[in-house]
Design an enzyme around this catalytic site. Sequence first.
Site, short mmCIF file in Angstrom:
data_model
loop_
_atom_site.label_atom_id
_atom_site.label_comp_id
_atom_site.label_asym_id
_atom_site.label_seq_id
_atom_site.Cartn_x
_atom_site.Cartn_y
_atom_site.Cartn_z
N ASP A 298 9.40 9.47 -3.57
CA ASP A 298 8.02 9.54 -3.10
C ASP A 298 7.17 9.98 -4.31
O ASP A 298 7.70 10.47 -5.31
CB ASP A 298 7.88 10.51 -1.92
CG ASP A 298 6.58 10.26 -1.15
OD1 ASP A 298 5.69 9.56 -1.69
OD2 ASP A 298 6.44 10.77 -0.03
C1 BGC Z 1 3.23 9.38 0.56
C2 BGC Z 1 3.96 8.05 0.64
C3 BGC Z 1 3.17 6.99 -0.06
C4 BGC Z 1 2.92 7.41 -1.49
C5 BGC Z 1 2.11 6.42 -2.26
C6 BGC Z 1 2.81 9.72 -0.85
O1 BGC Z 1 1.90 10.78 -0.85
O2 BGC Z 1 4.06 10.39 1.06
O3 BGC Z 1 4.18 7.71 1.98
O4 BGC Z 1 3.85 5.78 -0.02
O5 BGC Z 1 2.19 8.64 -1.48
O6 BGC Z 1 0.80 6.38 -1.81
#
Ligand code: BGC
Length: 790
Positions: A298
Site C-alpha cells: 500500500d
Molecule cells: C490506500 C489504498 C490506495 C492507495 C493509492 C492508500 O492510501 O490505502 O487503498 O490504493 O492509497 O491511492
Amino acid sequence: MESKIIKKKYKITLTITACLILVIFFRSIPPANAAFSPKGAKVNEYHKTPKLVDVASIDEVIKAMTLEEKAKMVVGGGMPGMFGNPKAEVEGAVGFTHAIPRLGIPSLLFADGPAGVRISPIRENNSDKDTYYTTAFPIETAMASTWDKEMVEVIGTAIGNEVKEYGLDTLLAPALNLHRNPLGGRNFEYFSEDPVLTGEMGISYVNGVQSNGVGATLKHFVANNQETNRMKIDTIVSQRVLRELYLRGFEIAMKESNPWAVMSAYNQIIGISSSQNKELLTTVLRKEWGFNGLVMSDWFAGFEPIEQMRAGNDLIMPGKNEHITKIINAVKKGELAENILDRNIKHILNIVVKTPSFKGYQHSNNPYLKAHAQIARKAAVDGMVLLKNENMSLPIDKHAKIGLFGNHQIETVKGGTGSGIVHAAYTVSIAEGLMDSGFQLHHGLLNSYKTYISTLRQQQEYKIRPDPLGVDFGFVIPKIPEKPLSADEINSVEKETDLGVIVIGRISGEFEDRENEKGDFLLTDNEQKMIEAVAKQYHSSGKKVVVVLNIGGPIEVASWRDKIDAILLAWQPGQEAGHAVADLLSGVENPSGKLSTTFPVKYKDVPSASNFPGIPEDNPSVVIYQEDIYVGYRYYTTFQVKPAYEFGYGLSYTTFNYQNLKVKKGKNHIDISVDVKNKGDVTGREVVQVYLSPPEGKLDKPALELKAFRKTRELKPNEQETLNFTLNAKDIDSFDEQKSAWIVEKGIYEVKIGSSSEIIQESATFEIDKEIIVEKVNDVLKQPKTGPIG
Ligand code: BGC
C-alpha cells in the site's frame, strides 16, 4: 497535440540514431569469444540486448539488468503530482512503475477504485477542453447488497473498460477487508462482514475488470479493518480467526479469479507489518494458495524496504529514491540476495507482459460512459435494501405529491471520500431523481432547502474546499446542520402533499474511523426532531412518512424507526443515486437487495465495541481481536443478541415461498436444492442464503455460517425457480490450530435456507461420520503463547 507529434517524431529519430551508433560500435569490435564463434554466426548476436517480448523472455531480460535497473524495477516511480513529482501521463493515476526502454519494459500506470476509476476529470493545460470523467458506481457495500454475482461482474467489466480506455494498466481494487466494526471509516469500500459474500463478490469484480485485458488488485492484504493509526496499528488476532475470516475472502477470490495483483496492507499482523510479513506474503499467499501475480505495498506502507523484498512484497509503492539506494547498497553489502530481487522482478514482469502499455494499446479516452451510467443505475437499484414497509406504504403512486425533507435530498452522497472517491461528471440528487421520474415535489420546501444550503455553503465554516491532499482526493465538505423546520412549515407542506419523504445522509472516508456520536452513528437532535415532527404531522392526517438512508454504513435506527412507515436503505449509490431511489419508490423496480452487514440496535451490542479502534484509547497502537470468530451475524446469532436489522435481511414488494428442500450427501460433496416461488402479485427477485449450523465438536463454532447464496431470476407472480447448490469439504471446514489443518468435524450438520440470517425458511440435515482433514497448512501467523488472546 502537434507538439506531442513533434516530440514523438524527435524521440523516434533519436532512438533510431542511437540504435545505429550502437550497431556500428558493436560491429567494430570482435566478440570476447570470437575465436570459438560457430561458423556463420553473426558477430552482434553475442551482444544483443534481450527484449521483453513474452513470458518466455523474462529470465533473459532479468539477467541483462544492471543492479540499478533491478532496484528501480521493484520500487515505484513516486507519487505523481505530489511532493514535487510531475503528474502522471494519465492525470490522477496514483502510481507507476519505472520503464526500462533498452529492455523493452514500459512503465505501468495504476489508478484507484473500487466504486469506479479515480483519475482527474480535468487536466492541467488542457487546451482541447476534453474531460476524463469516470462512472461512479455504488460503493462496494451496496454492490454486495445486490447478492448478485452477475451484476457485480457487469460493474467490473464496465470499470475495466474505463481503466483500459483511459490508458491505465491496473486498477487498485477490489478491496476485500471485512466490516469487523460498523465504525470502520472505509467499510464503504469493503463488501461485507462475511468472508464468503466478500470472496464471491471479489471473484465477479475481478473477472469483470480483467476481461478487458487490464489488471485488478485485491487489497488490503490483510486485516486492514480500521483507519485509526492504520500505518502502524498492531493487529493481535488468532491464526484461526485470520484464516477463517480475514484471509478467507482473499483466498476465495484469489483462487477463483486469478487477480493480477495483491496489495499488502498498512497494519501489522502480530508485530510484523503486512508488507514485511513473509509468512503472510510468501508462505500463505504464494505457497499455500499458489498466487503467481504481483504483490505491491500500500502507498508508503512498511518501514524496511529490504524486509519488504525478502517477505515477497515485489513492488514498493509509490516508491522513493531512498528505497532504490537502500536496495542497491544491501545487495552490494551482501545483506540482500540478488536472487530475491530477481524473483520479485519476475512477478512484476509476468504482469507487465499482459498490460495494454506493453502491448502498445492505443486507448481512446472514450469509454462507454453512457452505457455505464445505465449499469450504475441498475446496480444501485439492486443494492438498495427495503428495511421497513408498514402496510405496504411503498411503492408510492406516481401522481403523489411529495414533501421532501432533509439536506441530503440536495447534497446526495454518491460515495465515500479518500482514495476511493470517484470523479463522476454528475450525481443525480434524490430531489432531481424524483422529479425526473415524474413525482411532484413541494416546490416551496425544495426551494427553502436549496436556499438554506447555498447560504450556509458561502459561510467560511461550511465552504467546500479541496482536500488537503489535492483535488484528486476530492473536496472537504463540512457537514452543515440539518435545516431547522418550524411546526408551521411542516404543517403547511403536509397540507399540500400526499406523503413525506425524509432523507438522512452520512459520509465517511479514508484516514478516519467513524464515531459512535450524534451526526455519525447516532442521529443529531435536529434529525430526530425532524423525523418526530414530520411523522406526527403527516400521521395526524393519515398520510405516510418514508425515510431514505443515504449512508455508507450502519447507523442507529432503533430509536426512531417506529415513528415512520417505511425505510429505504439507499446506501451511497453512485452517480445515478436519485434515479435509482425514484425507480424503487415508484415501484418501477422492486427492491431485491439484502443487508451485507448487520445494523445493531446500539453500538454497545457490537462484539468488537470495546476493542475498537484499540488501546490505549487516546492513541491506539494495538488492537486485539478479542471477539474471536464472533464477528457480525456470527456473534448475534450465537449469543442471541437481536440486531435492529440482521445480515441478509431485506424486504420486497412481493413475498416468496420456500419449499421442497433437498439435501443429498454425495461422495465428496453435498447437493442442495430448494424451490422458491413468488407468492405476491408483482415480479421480484429473492436472495436465497444457505447457512450451516455445525454439530457440537471440539472447536467452538458460530450458531450458523453463510456457505453459499444465489439470487433468483426475475420471478413473475406464481413463478417458481429451483436453486441448486453444491458444497465441498472446503466450503464447510473450520481451522484447527492444534493440527494446523482445515478440518470437517464429524456429527450432524443442519443446512438452513434463509431469507436472512434470522429468518430460516427450510432446514434439513446431513451427517459426517468421521472427521475429514481437508488440508494441512503451515503453522504460521501465530501469536506468542503468552499472547492476549487465550
Ligand atoms: C490506500 C489504498 C490506495 C492507495 C493509492 C492508500 O492510501 O490505502 O487503498 O490504493 O492509497 O491511492
